[in-house]
Scaffold this active site. Structure first.
Site, PDB file in Angstrom:
ATOM      1  N   SER A  43      32.510  -5.649  29.492  1.00 42.51           N
ATOM      2  CA  SER A  43      33.413  -5.582  30.639  1.00 42.51           C
ATOM      3  C   SER A  43      34.490  -4.508  30.533  1.00 42.51           C
ATOM      4  CB  SER A  43      34.068  -6.938  30.888  1.00 42.51           C
ATOM      5  OG  SER A  43      35.027  -7.226  29.902  1.00 42.51           O
ATOM      6  N   LYS A  91      41.421  -7.718  29.651  1.00 43.66           N
ATOM      7  CA  LYS A  91      41.268  -6.963  30.899  1.00 43.66           C
ATOM      8  C   LYS A  91      42.415  -5.969  31.040  1.00 43.66           C
ATOM      9  CE  LYS A  91      37.809  -9.581  31.997  1.00 43.66           C
ATOM     10  NZ  LYS A  91      36.499  -9.073  31.666  1.00 43.66           N
TER      11      LYS A  91
END
Length: 175
Positions: A43, A91
């Site tokens: 990711s 993230k």
């Protein structure tokens, strides 16, 4: 014989004192100041784990930098997953409270980030479970700020707080 037993007792006593001082100090440091974490998955490629499944980056997580919820657009942060509280995710912060962000695949095309929340995304769109899936994230879920890649040695570097130009908020709240 008695002399050797005295030495053993002194050694055990000194070890126990050191142990009972070192363990609380280490636990406090790892919980409040900094720790390391292995990054898994795709990711955050290419920023983290550019080699895919062949190797995992290990990053330094600084708890101190987020203690007052001081985050900036572009920061890479660790947070408790909004969908699974047992899991931590890493993230990039895309938008702060008050910002309006153009979403990628979210049910709404534009979202205004509410007060006390941030918008986070993985760098590898389409391979990331992020705010485009679960919406804005409460600042209370922040765990740490990823500051450096520590492993593998050939990737030692400081992680820069860079916001990809295509992910700039549509409208920024005045800071």
């Amino acid at each position: 014989m008695a002399q050797s037993q005295g030495w053993v007792k002194r050694y055990i006593k000194a070890f126990c004192k050191g142990f009972f001082v070192a363990v609380p100090v280490a636990v406090t440091f790892l919980d409040r100041v900094a720790c390391v974490a292995r990054v898994e998955g795709a990711s955050m490629q290419p920023s983290l784990n550019p080699g895919g499944s062949q190797s995992s980056d290990v990053v330094l997580l600084n708890h101190w930098k987020v203690r007052n919820f001081e985050v900036h657009r572009g920061d890479i942060v660790s947070l408790v997953s909004p969908k699974n509280p047992e899991q931590k995710i890493i993230k990039r912060v895309i938008a702060l409270e008050g910002d309006i962000v153009r979403t990628i695949g979210h049910k709404n095309r534009y979202v205004k980030v509410p007060r006390g929340h941030i918008w986070v995304e993985g760098d590898h769109h389409g391979h990331s479970f992020d705010s485009n899936s679960f919406g804005p994230v409460s600042l209370g879920l922040l765990h740490a700020h990823a500051t450096h890649i520590l492993w593998p040695p050939e990737r030692w570097q400081k992680l820069e707080s860079v916001l990809p130009p295509e992910r700039l908020p549509v409208q920024r709240e005045e800071e």
